[in-house]
Design a protein around this motif. Structure first.
Motif, PDB file in Angstrom:
ATOM      1  N   UNK A 232       0.784  -1.237   0.000  1.00  0.00           N
ATOM      2  CA  UNK A 232       0.000   0.000   0.000  1.00  0.00           C
ATOM      3  C   UNK A 232       0.810   1.278   0.000  1.00  0.00           C
ATOM      4  N   UNK A 233       2.035   1.249  -0.474  1.00  0.00           N
ATOM      5  CA  UNK A 233       2.884   2.445  -0.484  1.00  0.00           C
ATOM      6  C   UNK A 233       2.639   3.276  -1.741  1.00  0.00           C
ATOM      7  N   UNK A 234       2.067   4.474  -1.552  1.00  0.00           N
ATOM      8  CA  UNK A 234       1.863   5.365  -2.687  1.00  0.00           C
ATOM      9  C   UNK A 234       3.194   5.893  -3.212  1.00  0.00           C
ATOM     10  N   UNK A 235       4.184   6.037  -2.338  1.00  0.00           N
ATOM     11  CA  UNK A 235       5.507   6.490  -2.765  1.00  0.00           C
ATOM     12  C   UNK A 235       6.104   5.536  -3.799  1.00  0.00           C
ATOM     13  N   UNK A 236       5.897   4.238  -3.596  1.00  0.00           N
ATOM     14  CA  UNK A 236       6.405   3.251  -4.554  1.00  0.00           C
ATOM     15  C   UNK A 236       5.720   3.403  -5.906  1.00  0.00           C
ATOM     16  N   UNK A 237       4.427   3.698  -5.896  1.00  0.00           N
ATOM     17  CA  UNK A 237       3.692   3.916  -7.146  1.00  0.00           C
ATOM     18  C   UNK A 237       4.262   5.121  -7.884  1.00  0.00           C
ATOM     19  N   UNK A 238       4.491   6.225  -7.172  1.00  0.00           N
ATOM     20  CA  UNK A 238       4.979   7.445  -7.805  1.00  0.00           C
ATOM     21  C   UNK A 238       6.397   7.256  -8.366  1.00  0.00           C
ATOM     22  N   UNK A 239       7.256   6.532  -7.634  1.00  0.00           N
ATOM     23  CA  UNK A 239       8.626   6.335  -8.118  1.00  0.00           C
ATOM     24  C   UNK A 239       8.648   5.421  -9.346  1.00  0.00           C
ATOM     25  N   UNK A 240       7.848   4.352  -9.317  1.00  0.00           N
ATOM     26  CA  UNK A 240       7.763   3.464 -10.480  1.00  0.00           C
ATOM     27  C   UNK A 240       7.235   4.225 -11.689  1.00  0.00           C
ATOM     28  N   UNK A 241       6.260   5.103 -11.439  1.00  0.00           N
ATOM     29  CA  UNK A 241       5.702   5.926 -12.519  1.00  0.00           C
ATOM     30  C   UNK A 241       6.779   6.802 -13.148  1.00  0.00           C
ATOM     31  N   UNK A 242       7.670   7.363 -12.329  1.00  0.00           N
ATOM     32  CA  UNK A 242       8.769   8.179 -12.859  1.00  0.00           C
ATOM     33  C   UNK A 242       9.691   7.351 -13.757  1.00  0.00           C
ATOM     34  N   UNK A 243      10.030   6.141 -13.323  1.00  0.00           N
ATOM     35  CA  UNK A 243      10.925   5.289 -14.117  1.00  0.00           C
ATOM     36  C   UNK A 243      10.320   4.966 -15.480  1.00  0.00           C
ATOM     37  N   UNK A 244       9.024   4.673 -15.502  1.00  0.00           N
ATOM     38  CA  UNK A 244       8.349   4.362 -16.766  1.00  0.00           C
ATOM     39  C   UNK A 244       8.320   5.593 -17.669  1.00  0.00           C
ATOM     40  N   UNK A 245       8.046   6.773 -17.092  1.00  0.00           N
ATOM     41  CA  UNK A 245       8.007   8.015 -17.880  1.00  0.00           C
ATOM     42  C   UNK A 245       9.377   8.322 -18.487  1.00  0.00           C
ATOM     43  N   UNK A 246      10.444   8.022 -17.761  1.00  0.00           N
ATOM     44  CA  UNK A 246      11.797   8.254 -18.283  1.00  0.00           C
ATOM     45  C   UNK A 246      12.069   7.376 -19.503  1.00  0.00           C
ATOM     46  N   UNK A 247      11.546   6.158 -19.492  1.00  0.00           N
ATOM     47  CA  UNK A 247      11.692   5.266 -20.647  1.00  0.00           C
ATOM     48  C   UNK A 247      10.988   5.864 -21.868  1.00  0.00           C
ATOM     49  N   UNK A 248       9.817   6.474 -21.653  1.00  0.00           N
ATOM     50  CA  UNK A 248       9.077   7.090 -22.762  1.00  0.00           C
ATOM     51  C   UNK A 248       9.875   8.221 -23.401  1.00  0.00           C
ATOM     52  N   UNK A 249      10.538   9.034 -22.581  1.00  0.00           N
ATOM     53  CA  UNK A 249      11.358  10.131 -23.118  1.00  0.00           C
ATOM     54  C   UNK A 249      12.496   9.567 -23.968  1.00  0.00           C
ATOM     55  N   UNK A 250      13.090   8.485 -23.525  1.00  0.00           N
ATOM     56  CA  UNK A 250      14.174   7.844 -24.284  1.00  0.00           C
ATOM     57  C   UNK A 250      13.655   7.315 -25.628  1.00  0.00           C
ATOM     58  N   UNK A 251      12.482   6.699 -25.627  1.00  0.00           N
ATOM     59  CA  UNK A 251      11.897   6.190 -26.874  1.00  0.00           C
ATOM     60  C   UNK A 251      11.617   7.323 -27.852  1.00  0.00           C
ATOM     61  N   UNK A 252      11.138   8.451 -27.357  1.00  0.00           N
ATOM     62  CA  UNK A 252      10.889   9.609 -28.215  1.00  0.00           C
ATOM     63  C   UNK A 252      12.184  10.058 -28.880  1.00  0.00           C
ATOM     64  N   UNK A 253      13.254  10.149 -28.099  1.00  0.00           N
ATOM     65  CA  UNK A 253      14.531  10.622 -28.637  1.00  0.00           C
ATOM     66  C   UNK A 253      15.087   9.676 -29.693  1.00  0.00           C
ATOM     67  N   UNK A 254      14.867   8.382 -29.535  1.00  0.00           N
ATOM     68  CA  UNK A 254      15.484   7.395 -30.423  1.00  0.00           C
ATOM     69  C   UNK A 254      14.684   7.116 -31.687  1.00  0.00           C
TER      70      UNK A 254
END
Length: 410
Positions: free
Chosen positions: A182-204
């Motif tokens: 039930x940790x919301x902090x874990x949800x927010x951090x995982x969300x950041x990691x996934x969003x960073x992957x999206x930025x990398x895909x856009x660049x490539x």
């Protein structure tokens, strides 16, 4: 013989052109994949945020409406600026990437905000600012990468891929909550990691549009001058009016949770009903819009939302009525989100495509900001059922007027 040969070559050329018209550009697919991954990230947060704010922090409907309005309206402030800069610099991909990056960083901001409602509001505004910056350049890339006759299909394919992310996001959020106890902090951090992957895909993998235009022709004055066009002005105004009487997603899910007493554990699953139908219908309705007209399909989506509101506040509260209401909410998005951009795109010169689409989106986002605040106030003052009935009545009236006016020609 020359005539016969000419006709034969024309037929052969026509045969070669048809597959090209049917094919969706690789750039559109790449943008769709970027949106897919981004939506996994954003929907992880969206799925848990209403419950966190209302049940966890104890916000009443009016307070939640103010935050939800800020969440929706923050994009309105920067959409035109993002579109204008993308057109003027001819860097659609770079400006879109800036927006994607800002939204990714904001996921970490939610962790830093803790339980402070004011800080959460600032972070949500920044997150939506990122969305506002990226949306118009991204949609302009889709429009400029597609043939005019297949715009509805191209936007439908993009929105379908985007919706796969919206479908997966709540599931990932539930998995993270279960694994982290039930940790919301874990949800927010995982969300950041996934969003960073999206930025990398856009660049490539996403390519910017080649070529350049005269920068003097791309100015804020030229952007405002688009509203002098009768067709474009009418589309912008009616899209904003319909946005003003549209009930926001978060309110729809809270209404369903209250009416059907959905347990907190299953609340993140509610967006899946919307996303599933959206995923199934985005491409088919895009094709229908290309064939029969984009404005009728756009208005049909609002009719579906109106019917969903009637079911939510009706005298019966059976399980299947809630399922149907969620399905109609998905129909609403499949028939409106990409279809509006496909309808507005051809009305704007290519040199101002991002700016023009941003003008339409700004009017709609600003109207939805006020809609969230007004609906939250109505719910607080009148209770659930009267507020929903008034919203449904206003939506039906404006949609009927828009159908009679028909601002977009078939």
């Amino acid at each position: 013989m020359y005539i016969a040969a000419s006709r034969t070559s024309d037929l052969a050329a026509g045969t070669e052109r048809k597959p090209a018209l049917r094919r969706v550009a690789a750039n559109v697919v790449a943008l769709g994949v970027v949106s897919l991954v981004t939506d996994v990230s954003s929907e992880m947060v969206t799925a848990v945020l209403p419950l966190y704010l209302v049940l966890g922090l104890g916000l009443n409907p009016l307070q939640f409406g103010l935050l939800d309005g800020l969440y929706a309206g923050a994009t309105a402030v920067v959409r035109v600026l993002g579109g204008h800069l993308a057109d003027r610099w001819r860097r659609l991909k770079a400006v879109a990437g800036l927006g994607y990056g800002l939204s990714a960083v904001c996921k970490l901001g939610l962790i830093a905000a803790g339980s402070s409602v004011a800080a959460i509001g600032v972070v949500l505004a920044a997150d939506r600012t990122g969305k506002g910056i990226r949306t118009a350049p991204r949609d302009a890339l889709i429009s400029l990468s597609s043939e005019p006759g297949t715009l509805g299909r191209s936007f439908g394919v993009h929105r379908a891929l985007d919706t796969v992310g919206a479908f997966l996001g709540p599931l990932v959020a539930m998995a993270v909550l279960a694994l982290s106890l039930g940790s919301y902090t874990s949800v927010f951090f995982t969300s950041f990691c996934v969003a960073a992957i999206a930025v990398l895909l856009l660049a490539l993998f996403v390519r910017d549009r080649p070529g350049s235009v005269d920068r003097a022709a791309v100015s804020l004055r030229a952007a405002l001058g688009l509203l002098r066009s009768k067709d474009f002005r009418r589309v912008t105004v009616w899209a904003a009016l319909l946005g003003l009487v549209t009930v926001g997603d978060s309110f729809i899910y809270l209404l369903l949770q209250r009416r059907w007493d959905v347990a907190a554990t299953y609340f993140p699953l509610l967006p899946l009903g919307t996303a599933g139908v959206y995923l199934l219908l985005a491409v088919p309705l895009g094709k229908v819009a290309d064939r029969v007209g984009r404005w009728p399909v756009f208005l049909g989506g609002h009719a579906a939302l109106c019917l969903a509101l009637v079911l939510i506040c009706g005298p019966q509260a059976g399980f299947w009525l809630g399922v149907v209401a969620l399905g109609l909410h998905g129909v609403f998005y499949a028939a409106t989100d990409g279809v509006l951009m496909a309808a507005a795109g051809p009305l704007v010169p290519k040199a101002l495509r991002a700016t023009g689409l941003a003008v339409v989106q700004t009017g709609q986002a600003g109207a939805r900001m006020f809609s969230s605040v007004l609906f939250g106030l109505a719910w607080t003052l009148w209770d659930l059922r009267p507020a929903v009935l008034v919203a449904a009545g206003c939506l039906a009236a404006v949609a009927l007027a828009a159908a009679l006016v028909r601002p977009v020609r078939p």
